[in-house]
Design a protein around this motif. Structure first.
Motif, PDB file in Angstrom:
ATOM      1  N   GLY A  85       1.673  -1.479 -15.624  1.00  0.00           N
ATOM      2  CA  GLY A  85       2.607  -0.492 -15.124  1.00  0.00           C
ATOM      3  C   GLY A  85       1.960   0.690 -14.447  1.00  0.00           C
ATOM      4  N   THR A  86       2.729   1.301 -13.554  1.00  0.00           N
ATOM      5  CA  THR A  86       2.315   2.550 -12.892  1.00  0.00           C
ATOM      6  C   THR A  86       3.475   3.538 -12.926  1.00  0.00           C
ATOM      7  OG1 THR A  86       2.945   1.676 -10.731  1.00  0.00           O
ATOM      8  CG2 THR A  86       0.661   1.376 -11.387  1.00  0.00           C
ATOM      9  N   ARG A 146       0.831  -1.209   0.000  1.00  0.00           N
ATOM     10  CA  ARG A 146       0.000   0.000   0.000  1.00  0.00           C
ATOM     11  C   ARG A 146       0.866   1.260   0.000  1.00  0.00           C
ATOM     12  NH1 ARG A 146      -5.479  -1.390  -0.897  1.00  0.00           N
ATOM     13  NH2 ARG A 146      -5.823  -3.432   0.077  1.00  0.00           N
ATOM     14  N   ARG A 147       2.018   1.202   0.658  1.00  0.00           N
ATOM     15  CA  ARG A 147       2.868   2.389   0.730  1.00  0.00           C
ATOM     16  C   ARG A 147       3.426   2.754  -0.638  1.00  0.00           C
ATOM     17  NH1 ARG A 147       5.148   6.054   3.641  1.00  0.00           N
ATOM     18  NH2 ARG A 147       7.226   6.787   3.078  1.00  0.00           N
ATOM     19  N   ASN A 148       3.533   1.794  -1.539  1.00  0.00           N
ATOM     20  CA  ASN A 148       4.001   2.085  -2.889  1.00  0.00           C
ATOM     21  C   ASN A 148       3.102   3.118  -3.559  1.00  0.00           C
ATOM     22  OD1 ASN A 148       3.871   1.285  -6.019  1.00  0.00           O
ATOM     23  ND2 ASN A 148       5.915   0.805  -5.224  1.00  0.00           N
ATOM     24  N   ASP A 149       1.788   3.014  -3.342  1.00  0.00           N
ATOM     25  CA  ASP A 149       0.863   4.003  -3.909  1.00  0.00           C
ATOM     26  C   ASP A 149       1.054   5.370  -3.266  1.00  0.00           C
ATOM     27  OD1 ASP A 149      -0.190   2.005  -5.477  1.00  0.00           O
ATOM     28  OD2 ASP A 149      -1.788   1.521  -4.059  1.00  0.00           O
ATOM     29  N   ASN A 168      16.752   7.334 -16.007  1.00  0.00           N
ATOM     30  CA  ASN A 168      15.836   6.398 -15.368  1.00  0.00           C
ATOM     31  C   ASN A 168      16.277   6.022 -13.960  1.00  0.00           C
ATOM     32  OD1 ASN A 168      13.767   4.042 -15.381  1.00  0.00           O
ATOM     33  ND2 ASN A 168      15.717   3.012 -14.976  1.00  0.00           N
ATOM     34  N   ALA A 169      15.288   5.842 -13.080  1.00  0.00           N
ATOM     35  CA  ALA A 169      15.480   5.246 -11.753  1.00  0.00           C
ATOM     36  C   ALA A 169      14.154   4.606 -11.365  1.00  0.00           C
ATOM     37  CB  ALA A 169      15.905   6.295 -10.726  1.00  0.00           C
ATOM     38  N   HIS A 170      14.182   3.639 -10.461  1.00  0.00           N
ATOM     39  CA  HIS A 170      12.941   2.992 -10.040  1.00  0.00           C
ATOM     40  C   HIS A 170      12.609   3.404  -8.612  1.00  0.00           C
ATOM     41  CE1 HIS A 170      14.796  -0.131  -7.391  1.00  0.00           C
ATOM     42  NE2 HIS A 170      15.798  -0.067  -8.243  1.00  0.00           N
ATOM     43  N   TYR A 171      11.317   3.604  -8.357  1.00  0.00           N
ATOM     44  CA  TYR A 171      10.920   4.101  -7.040  1.00  0.00           C
ATOM     45  C   TYR A 171      10.384   3.012  -6.120  1.00  0.00           C
ATOM     46  CZ  TYR A 171       6.015   4.440  -8.763  1.00  0.00           C
ATOM     47  OH  TYR A 171       4.763   4.192  -9.275  1.00  0.00           O
ATOM     48  N   ASP A 231       2.049   8.918  -5.291  1.00  0.00           N
ATOM     49  CA  ASP A 231       1.322  10.189  -5.186  1.00  0.00           C
ATOM     50  C   ASP A 231       2.241  11.317  -4.714  1.00  0.00           C
ATOM     51  OD1 ASP A 231      -0.967   8.904  -5.989  1.00  0.00           O
ATOM     52  OD2 ASP A 231      -1.719   8.583  -3.946  1.00  0.00           O
ATOM     53  N   TRP A 232       3.131  11.007  -3.772  1.00  0.00           N
ATOM     54  CA  TRP A 232       4.076  12.017  -3.278  1.00  0.00           C
ATOM     55  C   TRP A 232       5.023  12.471  -4.383  1.00  0.00           C
ATOM     56  CZ3 TRP A 232       9.463  11.365  -2.811  1.00  0.00           C
ATOM     57  CH2 TRP A 232      10.136  12.414  -2.158  1.00  0.00           C
ATOM     58  N   LEU A 233       5.487  11.532  -5.217  1.00  0.00           N
ATOM     59  CA  LEU A 233       6.398  11.883  -6.310  1.00  0.00           C
ATOM     60  C   LEU A 233       5.720  12.821  -7.301  1.00  0.00           C
ATOM     61  CD1 LEU A 233       8.156   8.452  -7.017  1.00  0.00           C
ATOM     62  CD2 LEU A 233       9.234  10.535  -6.138  1.00  0.00           C
TER      63      LEU A 233
END
Length: 971
Positions: free
Chosen positions: A123-124, A72-75, A156-159, A79-81
């Motif tokens: 993807g998101t 859930r924290r991934n979402d 590119n970077a992954h979050y 949103d913060w990004l």
């Protein structure tokens, strides 16, 4: 021991010991400092609006919890990004794509050519386009046209993070770096010439899914080059460890603190390093050209709870950010056709074709880049020029009668006949190979012993292992050199040692040159430069022989006293320094001093211990100033050139200081290059044994590098005093005892154990497993839930050379409102909904409806491979010619990832029943994954392992999920 004031650089014990030791220390210490100490971070990068304090605060916010894709924290992070991007964007044209549409289906080949893994992923990703000043708005995709001509640059970077890692350097630093790049390039007056596509992808930790999803977005066709920011460690310097070609690498050359080596890229090509990054998708799938920059140490913190801001630093953030900024400035300002190769075909970006490159840094301050073809040309040139030069020099020496090498005697012609005068030029020719064999055998033996007794000691004490091997090699090589010099002293020890090194390096360069051509190994630049240095030093050693008298002159002056005894005392006679037994006349004179001879001198500290021989000083040099019964006065012109010990008499004509030039040509540059490579190798491998890497291979490579780094000292070791070797003997004894007896792990160098909990949702059977090296049994014994149980341990089927131990653990609570105090059919059974039916017409095809509570990741595991699949209702499910849904040998696993929670998948699979009766069905298991460890009490077994495992243990995830709940099916 005093250095002669007249010549402090003479080839004698004290100058050689001091100078060579100072040079080695003066290079090794800076190499260690540069490798481990990150340059201090300023508050702001000069001349920019990049704010390091702001970036650090963003990093702390990003890493305030675990945020894998299936959490859930991934979402929340996503949103913060989006909010931060909106706050940081400047005045230049910027378009933000919140991609909630792109889906991708692809397959990964299996190990050993067997069945692979198929993936369906939604993807998101977040994609930011900063328009370049030279971009043609009529050519980019919003106008419905395929981009042509000048392409953009992708960064590119992954979050997402792993389930039990905060992701500070993997890949939080990369993410906040991109945020600052957006701020910089979108601000007024800093618009790039080429457009920038900034990709913050989600799902990299789950087999690079985010990068695969990007391939389906229209913006993926716009970039031609890329910079990938990653983390394969948890701090230190950001390393350039992969690059596609020479031209794109030059953009990194202007970094203030460049750091990287093409050897790491070769390791990826050859499969020595098995880790994967988004770089693979960008190059192999999308056809782009670019760079892979990542943190790589310490590996023990990678993917663990110690990958947080507490264990990294602002300096590491600054190092990656400054390198990324300068690299992007270089790539976006290049408006040439270097990276433009025409129209795209078959979906690949027209990035042009680059040339294979060679690149490496020097002390983290300078960066060398050149083409592999240039390296090949240099190697071929040296293969020809090196031997030719020495052969020509030797021929000239022979013509002028000064080739003392390979000479045993010289004929002297006089009235009474011909005599043979001993040259002793062969002496010392075989000692170098013998010394090298024994010294190298010592370190190789230590590699085998350490691997057998305490193989994991390198995980916490790599420099103790290095100290053991270096001291062992030095002590054995010194003892061999001193023993050989005592038994058969020769002035050619140095020359023959360099000649042997030249021959061995020439053969190594032959192999390296072949590898440069095919399979295009660039790390061979180390051998080429090593050979170039030994070639120059050996050439100087050959030129040194021109200072010797002609052998005929030497023979005449040695034999002249036999024909004319009066000539023995004539000034200019070389016979005054000969190493010959006394003549009958001399022996008579010594026994009867009154018979025309000089009186015997009183014994002094210079008097030979054996008596009657040539007297030497305590420096082992023959003294020309105090003649004895058999030592005549040397020519006045040579009184400042002494003979060392019992070496050949003609050696007094050799230059006394030329050894220093030879050493400076031979040792420093190879030490820098191989020293950097050795440190890079150590950092990359010393904590990978927990991943199943072979310890013997690592120790053997360390032994080989020890030989290569110290071999330049071999020509000079016979002049070493005993002080340093005796000190190293103590170092060897201490480090060997420590390496063989010490416990190999600590709180700062923890052992990774891989956690996985499996629940059979049909029967309620619950098993917890930890996978790792044999120490795993001791870790499990410390867990309360394992008390009284005997864990079942077997070789791991998922991780090579590791052990998998399982026991009945604490039940999970990953689904809300789970009643664990009721029978399994009421407690677990509703976690996963499964409906599996076979095609009613008897085709080898089946339909599955799958849904799981509180998860967005499930998978189908088959006992026989499928050859195709489709997901009903998935957007963009059309066939993409670039991707195969199943590998050549089919797939035994289909992974399903949804961007929404608790959605259901309707999946149709097909299998090949050729050779079988079509009535044979398909069986296996449906598995759903739970990866969110943020809520206390959700996975008690994991929390127990983290709380009660020894302090030297780090608990990490074994698979994409921490908990796997499964049901069986048969259709």
């Amino acid at each position: 021991m005093k250095i002669p004031l007249s010549n402090p650089s003479a080839f004698s014990e004290t100058p050689v010991t001091i100078i060579t030791s100072i040079v080695y220390l003066a290079l090794i210490i800076p190499l260690l400092i540069v490798h481990h100490v990150v340059p201090e971070a300023p508050g702001q990068i000069a001349g920019t609006n990049v704010d390091l304090a702001e970036a650090w605060l963003d990093l702390q916010t990003l890493t305030n919890g675990f945020h894998p894709y299936n959490s859930r924290r991934n979402d929340v992070v996503r949103d913060w990004l989006l909010q931060r991007i909106d706050a940081l964007r400047g005045d230049n044209p910027v378009v933000v794509f919140s991609d909630m549409v792109s889906n991708v289906s692809f397959s990964e080949a299996g190990r050993g050519g067997g069945p692979g893994v198929s993936v369906y992923f939604e993807g998101t990703n977040i994609i930011i386009y900063i328009r370049g000043s030279e971009d043609d708005p009529e050519q980019w995709y919003l106008k419905g046209k395929r981009p042509q001509g000048k392409g953009a640059v992708l960064v590119n970077a992954h979050y997402d993070s792993v389930p039990v890692g905060f992701g500070a350097t993997d890949d939080g630093v990369g993410v906040v770096t991109i945020l600052q790049l957006i701020k910089y390039f979108s601000s007024s007056g800093r618009q790039p010439k080429r457009g920038i596509v900034a990709l913050l992808n989600n799902g990299e930790e789950d087999w690079l899914n985010g990068a695969w999803a990007f391939t389906k977005h229209p913006m993926s066709r716009f970039p031609h080059t890329f910079l990938n920011l990653e983390g394969a460690g948890a701090g230190g310097r950001a390393t350039l460890f992969r690059s596609t070609d020479t031209e794109v690498t030059r953009s990194y050359q202007n970094s203030k603190y460049p750091f990287g080596n093409v050897v790491s890229a070769d390791a990826f090509k050859r499969g020595i390093i098995r880790s994967g990054t988004d770089y693979s998708v960008f190059t192999e799938v999308m056809g782009m050209r670019g760079l892979d920059v990542a943190f790589m140490e310490p590996r023990a913190r990678y993917h663990t709870t110690q990958d947080d801001t507490r264990h990294t630093s602002r300096a590491s953030l600054h190092h990656m950010l400054s390198a990324a900024l300068s690299t992007m400035q270089g790539l976006t300002s290049d408006m040439s056709s270097t990276f433009d190769g025409g129209n795209a075909e078959k979906g690949k970006v027209p990035s042009g074709k680059g040339t294979d490159g060679v690149w490496f840094d020097l002390f983290g301050s300078a960066f060398a880049v050149f083409r592999l073809n240039t390296l090949f040309a240099m190697s071929v040139t040296l293969l020809v020029v090196g031997p030719s030069t020495l052969i020509v020099t030797a021929t000239i020496l022979y013509k002028v009668d000064k080739l003392y090498l390979f000479s045993s005697s010289k004929h002297h012609h006089h009235a009474e006949g011909d005599d043979s005068v001993a040259i002793q030029g062969w002496r010392g020719i075989s000692r170098w190979p013998i010394i090298m064999v024994f010294a190298t055998a010592a370190v190789i033996g230590l590699a085998f012993i350490t691997t057998t007794v305490n193989p994991h000691i390198i995980s916490s004490s790599p420099y103790s292992v290095w100290s053991m091997m270096i001291s062992a090699w030095m002590v054995v090589a010194w003892i061999g050199s001193i023993a050989a010099d005592f038994v058969r002293p020769t002035a050619f020890h140095r020359t023959y040692a360099m000649l042997w090194t030249f021959i061995v390096c020439w053969l190594a360069l032959v192999v390296a040159t072949v590898l440069e051509r095919n399979p295009k190994i660039a790390g061979t630049y180390l051998i080429m430069f090593y050979f170039a240095c030994i070639f120059l030093a050996t050439s100087v050693s050959f030129f040194e022989l021109f200072g010797l008298p002609r052998k005929s002159v030497y023979a005449d002056e040695i034999e002249a006293p036999k024909a004319n005894p009066i000539a023995r005392s004539r000034p200019g006679s070389i016979s005054s320094a000969r190493l010959m037994a006394p003549t009958e006349e001399e022996q008579t004179t010594r026994q009867n001093p009154d018979n025309g001879g000089d009186d015997e001198e009183d014994p002094t500290e210079s008097t030979s211990l054996l008596g009657g021989g040539r007297r030497t000083t305590f420096k082992r040099y023959s003294s020309p100033h105090r003649p004895g019964p058999t030592d005549e006065i040397m020519p006045e012109s040579k009184t400042n050139r002494l003979i060392y010990g019992s070496e050949q008499a003609w050696s007094n004509s050799l230059p006394s200081s030329l050894w220093l030039l030879e050493f400076l040509l031979l040792a420093p540059f190879p030490l820098i290059l191989f020293g950097q490579a050795a440190l890079l190798f150590t950092t990359a491998t010393y904590q990978t044994l927990a991943d199943g890497n072979d310890p013997l291979l690592i120790y053997l490579l360390m032994a080989v590098l020890t030989l290569v780094i110290l071999a330049p000292l071999a020509p000079f070791l016979h002049r070493y005093t005993y002080h340093i070797p005796m000190f190293l003997l103590l170092v060897f004894a201490g480090t060997t005892i420590y390496n063989l007896t010490a416990f190999p792990f600590s709180e700062s160098n923890r052992l990774k154990l891989y956690f996985l909990q499996k629940v059979d949702l049909d029967s309620g059977i619950n098993n917890v497993s930890l996978t790792g090296v044999p120490f795993v049994r001791g870790a499990i014994s410390s867990l309360p839930s394992a008390a009284g149980q005997k864990p079942l341990c077997f070789p791991s089927t998922l991780r090579r050379d590791l052990t998998d131990c399982s026991w009945n653990g604490l039940p999970p609570r990953v689904v809300p409102n789970t009643h664990l105090d009721v029978p399994p059919e009421f407690g677990y059974v509703d976690w996963l909904t499964l409906n599996a039916t076979r095609d009613p017409h008897g085709k080898t095809e089946a339909h599955f409806h799958i849904s799981g509570q509180n998860t967005r990741a499930c998978k189908l595991v088959f006992h026989r491979p499928i050859v195709d699949f489709s997901v009903e209702g998935a957007a963009d499910e059309g066939r993409d010619q670039r991707f195969q849904k199943a590998s050549e040998y089919g797939s035994k696993e289909l992974r399903l990832w949804s961007r929404t929670w608790e959605r259901g998948w309707d999946v149709t699979v097909r299998w090949d029943a050729s050779g079988d009766d079509e009535s044979n069905g398909l069986d296996g298991r449906v598995v759903c994954l739970w990866s969110d460890a943020n809520d206390s009490g959700a996975i008690p077994a994991l929390e127990e392992a983290m709380r009660f495992a020894p302090s030297w243990v780090a608990i990490v995830n074994n698979q994409n999920g921490l908990v796997e709940g499964s049901k069986a099916f048969l259709v």
